[in-house]
Design a protein around this motif. Structure first.
Motif, PDB file in Angstrom:
ATOM      1  N   LYS A 157       0.852  -1.194   0.000  1.00  0.00           N
ATOM      2  CA  LYS A 157       0.000   0.000   0.000  1.00  0.00           C
ATOM      3  C   LYS A 157       0.884   1.239   0.000  1.00  0.00           C
ATOM      4  CE  LYS A 157      -2.263   1.658   3.774  1.00  0.00           C
ATOM      5  NZ  LYS A 157      -3.252   1.749   4.851  1.00  0.00           N
ATOM      6  N   VAL A 158       0.488   2.227  -0.809  1.00  0.00           N
ATOM      7  CA  VAL A 158       1.160   3.527  -0.841  1.00  0.00           C
ATOM      8  C   VAL A 158       0.111   4.584  -0.525  1.00  0.00           C
ATOM      9  CG1 VAL A 158       2.362   5.217  -2.296  1.00  0.00           C
ATOM     10  CG2 VAL A 158       2.873   2.782  -2.546  1.00  0.00           C
ATOM     11  N   THR A 159       0.477   5.512   0.368  1.00  0.00           N
ATOM     12  CA  THR A 159      -0.415   6.618   0.708  1.00  0.00           C
ATOM     13  C   THR A 159       0.352   7.926   0.593  1.00  0.00           C
ATOM     14  OG1 THR A 159       0.108   6.558   3.072  1.00  0.00           O
ATOM     15  CG2 THR A 159      -1.738   5.188   2.328  1.00  0.00           C
ATOM     16  N   VAL A 160      -0.372   9.022   0.622  1.00  0.00           N
ATOM     17  CA  VAL A 160       0.254  10.357   0.559  1.00  0.00           C
ATOM     18  C   VAL A 160      -0.394  11.249   1.617  1.00  0.00           C
ATOM     19  CG1 VAL A 160      -1.300  11.174  -1.266  1.00  0.00           C
ATOM     20  CG2 VAL A 160       0.917  12.251  -0.980  1.00  0.00           C
ATOM     21  N   SER A 161       0.427  12.037   2.294  1.00  0.00           N
ATOM     22  CA  SER A 161      -0.074  13.053   3.216  1.00  0.00           C
ATOM     23  C   SER A 161       0.425  14.403   2.707  1.00  0.00           C
ATOM     24  CB  SER A 161       0.408  12.789   4.647  1.00  0.00           C
ATOM     25  OG  SER A 161       1.817  12.845   4.732  1.00  0.00           O
ATOM     26  N   ASP A 185       8.548   6.331   5.269  1.00  0.00           N
ATOM     27  CA  ASP A 185       7.828   7.540   5.662  1.00  0.00           C
ATOM     28  C   ASP A 185       8.659   8.723   5.195  1.00  0.00           C
ATOM     29  OD1 ASP A 185       6.647   9.736   6.831  1.00  0.00           O
ATOM     30  OD2 ASP A 185       6.463   8.824   8.806  1.00  0.00           O
ATOM     31  N   GLN A 186       8.251   9.342   4.122  1.00  0.00           N
ATOM     32  CA  GLN A 186       9.018  10.436   3.531  1.00  0.00           C
ATOM     33  C   GLN A 186       9.138  11.627   4.470  1.00  0.00           C
ATOM     34  OE1 GLN A 186       7.528  11.777  -0.243  1.00  0.00           O
ATOM     35  NE2 GLN A 186       9.411  12.811  -0.777  1.00  0.00           N
ATOM     36  N   THR A 187       8.192  11.782   5.415  1.00  0.00           N
ATOM     37  CA  THR A 187       8.288  12.895   6.359  1.00  0.00           C
ATOM     38  C   THR A 187       9.471  12.732   7.305  1.00  0.00           C
ATOM     39  OG1 THR A 187       6.822  11.901   8.017  1.00  0.00           O
ATOM     40  CG2 THR A 187       5.794  13.296   6.330  1.00  0.00           C
TER      41      THR A 187
END
Length: 80
Positions: A13-17, A69-71
């Motif tokens: 699963k890939v998500t974006v914030s 987690d890119q953040t």
């Protein structure tokens, strides 16, 4: 706002914030690539060339464990 990228095997699963908001939205995944799109508009734009908040990608394995987690990635979060 449009985004796209690639993911490796093991990612389920890939998500974006967006910006500093913790809510994550699903990305569309197929064949090792993902895409995401959003129409975002602040109540009052900071200026005429405001591109919107920064998108951050999150990836999860099949068990639901976050594997990216890119953040938290210094490459994307450090100040220039």
């Amino acid at each position: 706002m449009l985004g796209a990228g690639h993911y490796t095997t093991g990612v389920a699963k890939v998500t974006v914030s967006y910006g500093n908001k913790p809510k994550e939205y699903p990305a569309v995944m197929a064949g090792g690539a993902f895409v995401c799109a959003a129409a975002l508009r602040p109540d009052t734009a900071p200026g005429p060339h405001y591109a919107g908040p920064s998108p951050y990608i999150h990836a999860y394995d099949a068990s639901g464990k976050e594997v990216h987690d890119q953040t938290k990635d210094p490459q994307f979060t450090s100040e220039p």
